[in-house]
Scaffold this motif. Structure first.
Motif, mmCIF file in Angstrom:
data_model
loop_
_atom_site.group_PDB
_atom_site.id
_atom_site.type_symbol
_atom_site.label_atom_id
_atom_site.label_comp_id
_atom_site.label_asym_id
_atom_site.label_seq_id
_atom_site.Cartn_x
_atom_site.Cartn_y
_atom_site.Cartn_z
ATOM 1 N N ILE A 58 40.812 41.083 50.541
ATOM 2 C CA ILE A 58 42.118 41.304 49.930
ATOM 3 C C ILE A 58 42.547 42.716 50.285
ATOM 4 O O ILE A 58 41.936 43.695 49.857
ATOM 5 C CB ILE A 58 42.067 41.100 48.406
ATOM 6 C CG1 ILE A 58 41.679 39.646 48.091
ATOM 7 C CG2 ILE A 58 43.403 41.436 47.769
ATOM 8 C CD1 ILE A 58 41.529 39.350 46.617
ATOM 9 N N LYS A 150 41.302 46.415 48.920
ATOM 10 C CA LYS A 150 41.280 46.290 47.463
ATOM 11 C C LYS A 150 40.023 45.598 46.953
ATOM 12 O O LYS A 150 39.771 45.582 45.747
ATOM 13 C CB LYS A 150 42.540 45.557 47.001
ATOM 14 C CG LYS A 150 43.813 46.336 47.340
ATOM 15 C CD LYS A 150 45.074 45.620 46.941
ATOM 16 C CE LYS A 150 46.295 46.463 47.246
ATOM 17 N NZ LYS A 150 47.561 45.782 46.905
ATOM 18 N N THR A 151 39.265 45.011 47.851
ATOM 19 C CA THR A 151 37.953 44.474 47.500
ATOM 20 C C THR A 151 36.918 45.121 48.408
ATOM 21 O O THR A 151 37.211 45.461 49.558
ATOM 22 C CB THR A 151 37.906 42.943 47.659
ATOM 23 O OG1 THR A 151 38.249 42.592 49.012
ATOM 24 C CG2 THR A 151 38.872 42.272 46.700
ATOM 25 N N ARG A 630 42.284 33.742 48.463
ATOM 26 C CA ARG A 630 41.164 34.651 48.703
ATOM 27 C C ARG A 630 40.412 34.921 47.406
ATOM 28 O O ARG A 630 41.010 35.021 46.330
ATOM 29 C CB ARG A 630 41.655 35.988 49.273
ATOM 30 C CG ARG A 630 42.416 35.873 50.575
ATOM 31 C CD ARG A 630 42.858 37.269 51.051
ATOM 32 N NE ARG A 630 43.859 37.161 52.088
ATOM 33 C CZ ARG A 630 43.592 37.046 53.393
ATOM 34 N NH1 ARG A 630 42.323 37.022 53.793
ATOM 35 N NH2 ARG A 630 44.553 36.945 54.278
ATOM 36 N N ASP A 674 38.152 39.598 42.189
ATOM 37 C CA ASP A 674 39.535 39.525 42.646
ATOM 38 C C ASP A 674 39.880 38.122 43.128
ATOM 39 O O ASP A 674 39.030 37.414 43.681
ATOM 40 C CB ASP A 674 39.758 40.513 43.794
ATOM 41 C CG ASP A 674 39.581 41.952 43.381
ATOM 42 O OD1 ASP A 674 40.584 42.606 43.059
ATOM 43 O OD2 ASP A 674 38.425 42.432 43.371
ATOM 44 N N SER A 676 43.408 36.165 45.081
ATOM 45 C CA SER A 676 44.737 36.333 45.666
ATOM 46 C C SER A 676 45.227 35.002 46.223
ATOM 47 O O SER A 676 44.454 34.254 46.835
ATOM 48 C CB SER A 676 44.692 37.375 46.793
ATOM 49 O OG SER A 676 45.930 37.454 47.470
ATOM 50 N N GLU A 678 48.391 33.626 48.660
ATOM 51 C CA GLU A 678 49.401 34.146 49.570
ATOM 52 C C GLU A 678 50.102 32.993 50.300
ATOM 53 O O GLU A 678 49.447 32.090 50.830
ATOM 54 C CB GLU A 678 48.735 35.084 50.594
ATOM 55 C CG GLU A 678 47.993 36.238 49.945
ATOM 56 C CD GLU A 678 46.875 36.806 50.805
ATOM 57 O OE1 GLU A 678 46.083 37.614 50.285
ATOM 58 O OE2 GLU A 678 46.774 36.409 52.002
ATOM 59 N N ALA A 688 53.119 36.674 47.553
ATOM 60 C CA ALA A 688 51.709 36.734 47.172
ATOM 61 C C ALA A 688 51.558 37.158 45.721
ATOM 62 O O ALA A 688 52.388 37.888 45.173
ATOM 63 C CB ALA A 688 50.953 37.704 48.076
ATOM 64 N N ALA A 690 48.162 38.404 43.117
ATOM 65 C CA ALA A 690 46.738 38.749 43.087
ATOM 66 C C ALA A 690 46.335 39.123 41.673
ATOM 67 O O ALA A 690 47.088 39.781 40.949
ATOM 68 C CB ALA A 690 46.451 39.903 44.039
ATOM 69 N N PHE A 692 43.133 41.011 39.444
ATOM 70 C CA PHE A 692 41.962 41.870 39.613
ATOM 71 C C PHE A 692 41.354 42.193 38.260
ATOM 72 O O PHE A 692 42.044 42.272 37.235
ATOM 73 C CB PHE A 692 42.317 43.162 40.362
ATOM 74 C CG PHE A 692 43.367 44.016 39.704
ATOM 75 C CD1 PHE A 692 43.031 44.994 38.760
ATOM 76 C CD2 PHE A 692 44.710 43.874 40.039
ATOM 77 C CE1 PHE A 692 43.997 45.784 38.170
ATOM 78 C CE2 PHE A 692 45.691 44.666 39.445
ATOM 79 C CZ PHE A 692 45.325 45.621 38.509
ATOM 80 N N PHE A 753 47.452 42.282 37.487
ATOM 81 C CA PHE A 753 47.882 41.423 38.582
ATOM 82 C C PHE A 753 48.947 42.117 39.404
ATOM 83 O O PHE A 753 49.598 43.072 38.955
ATOM 84 C CB PHE A 753 48.404 40.081 38.052
ATOM 85 C CG PHE A 753 49.622 40.175 37.170
ATOM 86 C CD1 PHE A 753 50.902 40.183 37.712
ATOM 87 C CD2 PHE A 753 49.491 40.250 35.785
ATOM 88 C CE1 PHE A 753 52.023 40.265 36.905
ATOM 89 C CE2 PHE A 753 50.606 40.328 34.971
ATOM 90 C CZ PHE A 753 51.875 40.338 35.532
#
Length: 887
Positions: A58, A150-151, A630, A674, A676, A678, A688, A690, A692, A753
């Motif tokens: 991500i 981000k991951t 993801r 996480d 996501s 998209e 998208a 996401a 977290f 998010f």
């Protein structure tokens, strides 16, 4: 802006996207794909969207075209357009970034895959020695691409609980055989009313066989800035009469800050690819940021007046806070202290250098070997600070019940230095050095074992040094010893002959706000201090601010790349051992080993070692040919700030506050998860969302305790409660300081998010929008530094063959900064409207116009609750105009 307005704006953008989808799809389908040539804003969006779509983790990507088109003069300003990233413009320009509701020191910054040294220009940041990268060192012109991870991923350097940002410089073999580009602009800062130059250029060449290339880039930027502000330095409880205890503002000051910012530097890239099997990259970076600054502050000193026996009358009390009244120093404002005026002249600079060698070698079809080594160093120095302080008895009325404090002096006359006495003089220097040497070795073997596509292992070694040093004159000797023309100096000897600018604080002052006071001539201050006898300008080590931290990190990772029909990913583990050595000084104590004018001290050295095991897993599933889902999970760490690992303590003698460190402090450690989703309906569009969640198991928090420590004062000017230390130094006093020290808290969590939309709409118009919600809480209820619950970005653009234009709005809701002067420091919501326009007058020449902070938003800060005002700062607007050339 309220949360309701943010959600409404996001919903409107989504509705607009959906309504335009069918019409745009028909337009795209009508033209053969091989006839579409997309450049400019749309071209850069295609590149960024494609990079995000093809990635295993991500992440978000920003291309060089994006950076060039935004009105952004450094990388932090460009990064704030990415979902989850926010900046703060305390001095009018973004310097650090926060990612997904975490503080800036939890964001890891890499340059071409490895850490880059960082240091700061502002003296308080130099003393703080954080790990957060200062992006003033990276003008956007030298950058090719930004990747925001981000991951976590096993083969990416550890250190970012918030996330990791990888800054790529350009490579010559990726460009045309011969490329020349240049930009020439003037920048007008409306508050300082100054016009300054901005110049950048790039030359890239490669041979006909595409085996060797050279790239050289350079930048020069100058900006003379002014910042108008009002500051309240804190609150203290007093008996205001009748046994009623209430909080009174300690100091209320009207601050005039000016600075000449000069940034120049360059980067070089040598790329050698003699065959398909081997590639060598040698890159170098040098940037220098000259940041001389001058601050003047005329301050109502209520704390000293009351602590010294003065009075407060006509007090207005609300919720335990004295929002207004009249304060007099003892004997009706004729003795003691009730007003203080500071003039601080600083010569400041920060420099960053790095050299990297990167080798990629394929000895066989299925093998890939990668070796990387390099060196990076940064210096952040205030090479000279002339500190001049005058004070006097006084009486004043104040009112802090509105948005801006109002202070009216009864005595003395704020526009004249006649009644002011020289209370304190100091010359000091602060240096901060950051250096790292490193080597990486990676081996990847492609496999054909069902879902396992490759195995990758790697090893790392880094040797990092951070050193801080502070030297200062003995103010107890320099202050009474100042000589002007053979006689003791007076405040009038430093007077400029005038007062503050006529438009000082015009953009926010209320009737009754102090906007007019006498000022010190900067040249006179330098000349007088420079002419003093060497015996009184000798500088001594300030032991609490001298320390060095060495960290050696050894580690490695193993990672498997997996995939199949419609899915891909990786999983692995990273293991790193950190050997840490902290050296510094413990000040005070019954039997100090050494003595100095600033009190006794004892050197100390503390060693420790710890190991972290950091598993990670990432999975991307192509649910359809247009939808990607993801998943990510992993464990991350961020090591404590360097000053937090120091045994010493930094003291503020005026406020009797300070901050210290703990060499045994543990790192931040977090487990994160996480998700996501998209949607890519076409190559130019992304929608998208996401989610977290970060389970931060060891938040570092500040705790405040009272400690008896030495301070230097001219006898008679020491704060109330200080006691002479005795001995041979009559200027040394023992005082009760409120000291903030870091400790490992019980942990907490950060969840939220992100939503993002990017797409062309119709006939050259398009929209880029994102929104992030972040809810961060510590288990013990403490606020989390840097967390804004709501952040949003909305960019509308128009582009055709002639014109490219953007209008960008950014917003972040209120947030807690940190503990400052033994009290919480918070910032109110911040928003900005920026614009960028370029007109292609010829094929390779464009006229440009950029504007920053069009609506002239202010920085507003408070302490815990909005009624406890801390500051308001006005940095004004910036306008850039010029031309860009590309060949």
């Amino acid at each position: 802006m309220t949360a309701h307005r943010i959600f409404a704006s996001s919903a409107s953008a989504l509705a607009l996207l959906v309504c335009s989808q069918a019409a745009y799809a028909q337009d795209s389908a009508a033209a053969p794909a091989d006839e579409i040539v997309v450049t400019g804003i749309r071209g850069s969006q295609i590149a960024s969207i494609e990079a995000k779509r093809e990635g295993d983790v991500i992440a978000d990507v920003l291309s060089a075209e994006d950076i060039g088109k935004f009105p952004d003069k450094n990388v932090a300003e460009a990064l704030q357009r990415i979902p989850g990233i926010v900046v703060n413009r305390e001095f009018g320009e973004g310097e650090r970034v926060s990612l997904r509701g975490t503080s800036p020191n939890l964001t890891k910054t890499l340059l071409n895959g490895h850490s880059v040294a960082t240091a700061d220009w502002f003296v308080l940041d130099q003393v703080a020695s954080t790990r957060s990268f200062n992006y003033l060192q990276l003008p956007s012109e030298i950058v090719g691409q930004l990747e925001v991870y981000k991951t976590p991923q096993a083969d990416v350097e550890e250190g970012g609980v918030g996330g990791t940002i990888n800054v790529h410089t350009r490579n010559p073999l990726d460009m045309e055989p011969f490329t020349v580009s240049a930009s020439v602009q003037g920048v007008y800062s409306d508050l300082s009313d100054k016009l300054d130059p901005q110049i950048s250029g790039l030359v890239s060449w490669k041979n006909d066989s595409d085996t060797f290339g050279v790239l050289i880039g350079g930048v020069y930027q100058k900006r003379r800035m002014r910042r108008d502000g009002i500051e309240v330095f804190g609150y203290r409880d007093f008996d205001i009469g009748g046994g009623q205890i209430a909080a009174v503002p300690t100091l209320i000051g009207s601050a005039l800050f000016t600075q000449e910012r000069e940034r120049y530097g360059g980067n070089i890239g040598l790329q050698f690819r003699p065959s398909d099997d081997i590639e060598i990259n040698v890159t170098g970076l040098y940037t220098r940021f000259n940041a001389d600054n001058y601050n003047q502050n005329y301050i109502a000193w209520g704390e000293q007046a009351l602590a010294g026996g003065g009075t407060i009358t006509n007090a207005v009390v609300k919720d335990g806070l004295v929002t207004g009244g009249t304060i007099s120093s003892p004997n009706g404002g004729t003795t003691g202290r009730g007003v203080v005026f500071d003039a601080i002249d600083r010569k400041a600079v920060t420099k960053t250098r790095s050299i990297d060698f990167d080798l990629t070698y394929q000895p066989a079809d299925l093998w890939n070997i990668h070796f990387k080594a390099g060196w990076t160093k940064a210096d952040g120095d205030t090479s000279n600070e002339n500190f001049f302080e005058t004070a006097a008895p006084g009486a004043f009325s104040y009112d802090i019940s509105g948005k801006v404090p109002q202070v009216s002096f009864i005595t003395p006359d704020a526009t004249s230095p006649a009644d002011m006495l020289i209370d304190f003089a100091r010359i000091q220097s602060v240096t901060n050095d950051d250096e790292e040497k490193y080597a990486y070795f990676d081996v990847e073997r492609e496999l054909d074992m069902g879902p396992v596509k490759a195995i990758k292992i790697g090893f790392k070694y880094t040797d990092h040094d951070r050193a801080a040093n502070r030297l200062a004159t003995n103010g107890g000797v320099l202050t009474p010893g100042l000589v002007c023309g053979g006689a003791p100096c007076t405040a009038a000897d430093f007077w400029s002959g005038g007062t503050t600018p006529g438009d000082f604080m015009d953009n926010f002052a209320l009737p009754g706000t102090l906007t007019d006071y006498w000022t010190v001539s900067r040249s006179k201050l330098r000349d007088i201090y420079g002419a003093q006898a060497a015996a009184i300008t000798e500088q001594f080590v300030v032991p609490g601010n001298v320390y060095s931290i060495n960290e050696k990190a050894y580690g490695g990772y193993a990672m498997a790349k997996v995939g199949g029909e419609g899915w891909r990913g990786n999983f692995g583990v990273r293991v790193v051992t950190t050997d840490q050595k902290s050296e510094g000084n413990v000040i005070g104590g019954p039997t100090p080993e050494f003595q100095s004018p600033f009190g006794g001290y004892t050197p100390i050295s503390v060693k420790r070692s710890y190991t972290d095991i950091l598993p990670s897993a990432n999975l991307a599933v192509d649910v359809t040919d247009k939808v990607v889902v993801r998943f990510g999970a992993g464990r991350t760490i961020t090591r404590p700030d360097f000053s937090s690992l120091s045994p010493g303590v930094d003291l503020n003698g005026t406020l009797l506050t300070g901050s210290g460190g703990d060499p045994n402090l543990k790192p931040y450690r977090a487990n994160q998860y996480d998700l996501s989703v998209e949607w890519y309906p076409d190559s130019e569009t992304i929608v998208a969302a996401a989610l977290f969640y970060k389970d931060i198991q060891s938040y570092i928090v500040n705790t405040t305790t009272t400690e008896i420590l030495p301070g230097v004062f001219v006898p008679g000017t020491e704060p109330a409660g200080c006691v002479a230390a005795g001995g041979s130094n009559p200027n040394l006093f023992n005082c009760a300081y409120q000291i903030n020290r870091p400790s490992n808290g019980p942990g907490g969590r950060n969840q939220g998010f992100e939503l993002q939309v990017s797409r062309p709409i119709w006939n050259g118009f398009g929209v880029i929008a994102n929104y992030t919600y972040s809810d961060a809480k510590a288990n013990n209820g403490d606020p989390i530094p840097g967390n804004s619950k709501h952040t949003a970005n909305l960019t509308g653009y128009y582009e055709n063959d002639l014109v490219s234009a953007r209008l960008s709005y950014t917003y972040r809701s209120k947030f807690f900064i940190n503990i400052d002067r033994a009290a919480p420091l918070n910032q109110a919501a911040l928003e900005s409207l920026d614009a960028s326009v370029s007109v292609n007058v010829f094929e390779n020449v464009a006229l440009t116009f950029d504007a920053v902070n069009l609506t002239n938003e202010k920085i507003r800060q408070y302490s815990g609750t909005p009624d406890r005002f801390r500051s308001i700062f006005d940095n004004g607007r910036q306008f850039y105009f010029g031309a860009r050339f590309t060949y």
